[in-house]
Design a protein around this motif. Structure first.
Motif, PDB file in Angstrom:
ATOM      1  N   PRO A 205       0.837  -1.204   0.000  1.00 36.63           N
ATOM      2  CA  PRO A 205       0.000   0.000   0.000  1.00 36.63           C
ATOM      3  C   PRO A 205       0.869   1.251   0.000  1.00 36.63           C
ATOM      4  N   THR A 206       0.464   2.251  -0.761  1.00 32.21           N
ATOM      5  CA  THR A 206       1.204   3.507  -0.784  1.00 32.21           C
ATOM      6  C   THR A 206       0.829   4.356   0.428  1.00 32.21           C
ATOM      7  N   GLN A 207       1.560   5.428   0.612  1.00 32.25           N
ATOM      8  CA  GLN A 207       1.393   6.259   1.804  1.00 32.25           C
ATOM      9  C   GLN A 207       0.087   7.043   1.793  1.00 32.25           C
ATOM     10  N   TYR A 208      -0.333   7.500   0.611  1.00 38.10           N
ATOM     11  CA  TYR A 208      -1.463   8.418   0.538  1.00 38.10           C
ATOM     12  C   TYR A 208      -2.730   7.685   0.108  1.00 38.10           C
ATOM     13  N   GLN A 209      -3.340   6.953   1.043  1.00 30.15           N
ATOM     14  CA  GLN A 209      -4.608   6.299   0.761  1.00 30.15           C
ATOM     15  C   GLN A 209      -5.738   7.325   0.786  1.00 30.15           C
ATOM     16  N   GLY A 210      -6.730   7.133  -0.092  1.00 28.46           N
ATOM     17  CA  GLY A 210      -7.873   8.034  -0.147  1.00 28.46           C
ATOM     18  C   GLY A 210      -7.774   9.064  -1.249  1.00 28.46           C
ATOM     19  N   ARG A 211      -6.596   9.229  -1.860  1.00 28.55           N
ATOM     20  CA  ARG A 211      -6.488  10.170  -2.978  1.00 28.55           C
ATOM     21  C   ARG A 211      -7.200   9.625  -4.216  1.00 28.55           C
ATOM     22  N   VAL A 212      -7.209   8.303  -4.368  1.00 28.55           N
ATOM     23  CA  VAL A 212      -7.990   7.679  -5.440  1.00 28.55           C
ATOM     24  C   VAL A 212      -9.317   7.240  -4.831  1.00 28.55           C
ATOM     25  N   GLN A 213     -10.404   7.804  -5.336  1.00 28.95           N
ATOM     26  CA  GLN A 213     -11.731   7.467  -4.845  1.00 28.95           C
ATOM     27  C   GLN A 213     -12.459   6.612  -5.875  1.00 28.95           C
ATOM     28  N   GLY A 214     -13.412   5.813  -5.398  1.00 37.51           N
ATOM     29  CA  GLY A 214     -14.163   4.949  -6.302  1.00 37.51           C
ATOM     30  C   GLY A 214     -15.636   4.868  -5.936  1.00 37.51           C
ATOM     31  N   THR A 215     -16.471   4.740  -6.957  1.00 40.96           N
ATOM     32  CA  THR A 215     -17.893   4.440  -6.782  1.00 40.96           C
ATOM     33  C   THR A 215     -18.264   3.394  -7.816  1.00 40.96           C
ATOM     34  N   ALA A 216     -19.306   2.635  -7.544  1.00 36.99           N
ATOM     35  CA  ALA A 216     -19.649   1.530  -8.447  1.00 36.99           C
ATOM     36  C   ALA A 216     -21.128   1.216  -8.394  1.00 36.99           C
ATOM     37  N   GLN A 217     -21.598   0.620  -9.474  1.00 38.74           N
ATOM     38  CA  GLN A 217     -22.965   0.098  -9.559  1.00 38.74           C
ATOM     39  C   GLN A 217     -22.926  -1.233 -10.298  1.00 38.74           C
ATOM     40  N   TRP A 218     -23.689  -2.196  -9.761  1.00 38.41           N
ATOM     41  CA  TRP A 218     -23.889  -3.469 -10.468  1.00 38.41           C
ATOM     42  C   TRP A 218     -25.362  -3.565 -10.806  1.00 38.41           C
ATOM     43  N   ASN A 219     -25.670  -3.781 -12.080  1.00 39.11           N
ATOM     44  CA  ASN A 219     -27.064  -3.850 -12.507  1.00 39.11           C
ATOM     45  C   ASN A 219     -27.186  -4.775 -13.714  1.00 39.11           C
ATOM     46  N   ASN A 220     -28.092  -5.746 -13.615  1.00 41.21           N
ATOM     47  CA  ASN A 220     -28.374  -6.659 -14.728  1.00 41.21           C
ATOM     48  C   ASN A 220     -27.114  -7.306 -15.301  1.00 41.21           C
ATOM     49  N   GLY A 221     -26.237  -7.746 -14.413  1.00 37.18           N
ATOM     50  CA  GLY A 221     -25.061  -8.477 -14.861  1.00 37.18           C
ATOM     51  C   GLY A 221     -23.939  -7.612 -15.406  1.00 37.18           C
ATOM     52  N   VAL A 222     -23.927  -6.315 -15.051  1.00 35.99           N
ATOM     53  CA  VAL A 222     -22.882  -5.416 -15.540  1.00 35.99           C
ATOM     54  C   VAL A 222     -22.363  -4.573 -14.377  1.00 35.99           C
ATOM     55  N   TRP A 223     -21.050  -4.578 -14.208  1.00 30.49           N
ATOM     56  CA  TRP A 223     -20.395  -3.673 -13.271  1.00 30.49           C
ATOM     57  C   TRP A 223     -19.988  -2.396 -14.000  1.00 30.49           C
ATOM     58  N   ARG A 224     -20.213  -1.268 -13.359  1.00 29.37           N
ATOM     59  CA  ARG A 224     -19.690   0.013 -13.828  1.00 29.37           C
ATOM     60  C   ARG A 224     -19.003   0.690 -12.645  1.00 29.37           C
ATOM     61  N   VAL A 225     -17.720   0.929 -12.807  1.00 30.76           N
ATOM     62  CA  VAL A 225     -16.900   1.480 -11.731  1.00 30.76           C
ATOM     63  C   VAL A 225     -16.268   2.777 -12.212  1.00 30.76           C
ATOM     64  N   VAL A 226     -16.250   3.783 -11.349  1.00 33.84           N
ATOM     65  CA  VAL A 226     -15.577   5.049 -11.643  1.00 33.84           C
ATOM     66  C   VAL A 226     -14.499   5.276 -10.590  1.00 33.84           C
ATOM     67  N   MET A 227     -13.292   5.581 -11.051  1.00 31.76           N
ATOM     68  CA  MET A 227     -12.193   5.968 -10.160  1.00 31.76           C
ATOM     69  C   MET A 227     -11.769   7.394 -10.500  1.00 31.76           C
ATOM     70  N   THR A 228     -11.480   8.169  -9.476  1.00 28.38           N
ATOM     71  CA  THR A 228     -11.038   9.561  -9.668  1.00 28.38           C
ATOM     72  C   THR A 228      -9.786   9.811  -8.833  1.00 28.38           C
ATOM     73  N   ARG A 229      -8.942  10.721  -9.347  1.00 31.68           N
ATOM     74  CA  ARG A 229      -7.743  11.131  -8.600  1.00 31.68           C
ATOM     75  C   ARG A 229      -7.328  12.518  -9.035  1.00 31.68           C
ATOM     76  N   PRO A 230      -6.818  13.344  -8.117  1.00 34.56           N
ATOM     77  CA  PRO A 230      -6.243  14.630  -8.548  1.00 34.56           C
ATOM     78  C   PRO A 230      -5.083  14.398  -9.516  1.00 34.56           C
ATOM     79  N   LEU A 231      -4.908  15.319 -10.457  1.00 25.44           N
ATOM     80  CA  LEU A 231      -3.810  15.182 -11.402  1.00 25.44           C
ATOM     81  C   LEU A 231      -2.459  15.461 -10.747  1.00 25.44           C
ATOM     82  N   THR A 232      -2.448  16.310  -9.725  1.00 26.99           N
ATOM     83  CA  THR A 232      -1.193  16.591  -9.039  1.00 26.99           C
ATOM     84  C   THR A 232      -0.692  15.330  -8.343  1.00 26.99           C
ATOM     85  N   THR A 233       0.618  15.196  -8.255  1.00 27.13           N
ATOM     86  CA  THR A 233       1.246  14.020  -7.662  1.00 27.13           C
ATOM     87  C   THR A 233       1.735  14.352  -6.260  1.00 27.13           C
ATOM     88  N   ALA A 234       1.251  13.600  -5.267  1.00 25.96           N
ATOM     89  CA  ALA A 234       1.641  13.837  -3.881  1.00 25.96           C
ATOM     90  C   ALA A 234       2.883  13.051  -3.499  1.00 25.96           C
TER      91      ALA A 234
END
Length: 282
Positions: A205-234
């Motif tokens: 695990p890297t030091q800065y947990q929580g900078r990459v966030q995720g949300t997801a939905q499963w519906n009718n046999g399909v996963w859709r996941v979104v990940m977000t992160r600031p462009l700046t590098t910590a």
């Protein structure tokens, strides 16, 4: 016309036509890349991160995703190290991406007949990961290698469930008169774990947990996941650099908990390039 002169004219004419065909191919490739349609070359596949105005979408059902053309990647089984996994259930995944100059969002969509968002004896989680190469040279596509590390963003279905259950519990216990009981649900900072890979069995695990966030939905046999992160590098050493106008080597992996996939038993892509639009001028 003399035979020698005729051969020279024909040769020049053939070269001229060849140059026209090559130029046309390059123009078509550039056009397809611009509108988000992948093309294959010796450099591999490209996924475009579209520049947008305003906030990037953080949920899978945001209408903005409908305006972004997906890149559908073929996936194959991991057969490099034991236990090999030659026939994964997931054979393709659709990738979309946008950024606004400050933050990037990536949507991943794939078919999965069962929703596996709990870990119990004999069962495993559904999961998806992005691997972003650190440095200029792409590392080994599965887990990186010594001196060629990979920054991995791994979304975990059970972590997503923990966060949703925790939010629901907090809403109930915040009501007047509610009794707060012994907590059994972890307080996670994100459903995505940020990791560093330098070869098989080297995940850290890297030091800065929580900078990459995720949300997801499963519906009718399909996963859709979104990940977000600031462009700046910590963390310059352990976090992949991202920025407008930059191309970043990227690999994707998927685990289907319904058929007990975990660790090296997974579906993987080959390396591709994530290309971020220059800063948009709106």
């Amino acid at each position: 016309m003399a035979p020698s002169m005729r051969r020279i004219v024909e040769r020049d004419r053939s070269a001229y036509h060849a140059r026209r065909v090559l130029a046309l191919a390059l123009v078509m490739a550039a056009g397809l890349t611009w509108v988000g349609i992948p093309w294959v070359s010796s450099q591999g596949l490209f996924v475009r991160s579209h520049g947008v105005a305003g906030a990037v979408p953080t949920t899978p059902d945001d209408p903005m995703w409908d305006r972004v053309a997906p890149l559908t990647l073929p996936l194959s089984g991991q057969v490099i190290t034991r236990p090999v996994w030659p026939t994964p259930s997931v054979t393709a995944i659709a990738v979309r991406s946008v950024h606004n100059g400050q933050k990037i969002a990536v949507q991943l969509t794939w078919e999965d007949r069962t929703k596996n968002d709990r870990i119990t004896p004999g069962t495993f989680r559904d999961s998806v990961a992005l691997g972003l190469a650190l440095g200029d040279a792409p590392a080994f596509f599965c887990m990186g290698q010594l001196d060629h590390y990979v920054n991995i963003w791994q979304w975990k279905a059970d972590w997503q469930t923990d966060i949703e259950l925790r939010a629901s519990l907090d809403r109930r216990t915040d009501q007047p008169g509610a009794i707060r009981r012994f907590e059994t649900i972890p307080r996670r900072v994100s459903s995505v774990e940020a990791l560093l890979g330098g070869g098989f069995s080297t995940l850290t695990p890297t030091q800065y947990q929580g900078r990459v966030q995720g949300t997801a939905q499963w519906n009718n046999g399909v996963w859709r996941v979104v990940m977000t992160r600031p462009l700046t590098t910590a963390d310059q050493e352990n976090e992949a650099p991202l920025g407008p106008g930059r191309a970043q080597a990227l690999v994707v992996a998927v685990w289907d908990g319904g058929i007990q996939e975990r660790n090296g038993q997974k579906a993987v892509s080959s390396w591709l390039q994530l290309v971020l639009d220059p800063i948009p001028s709106f």
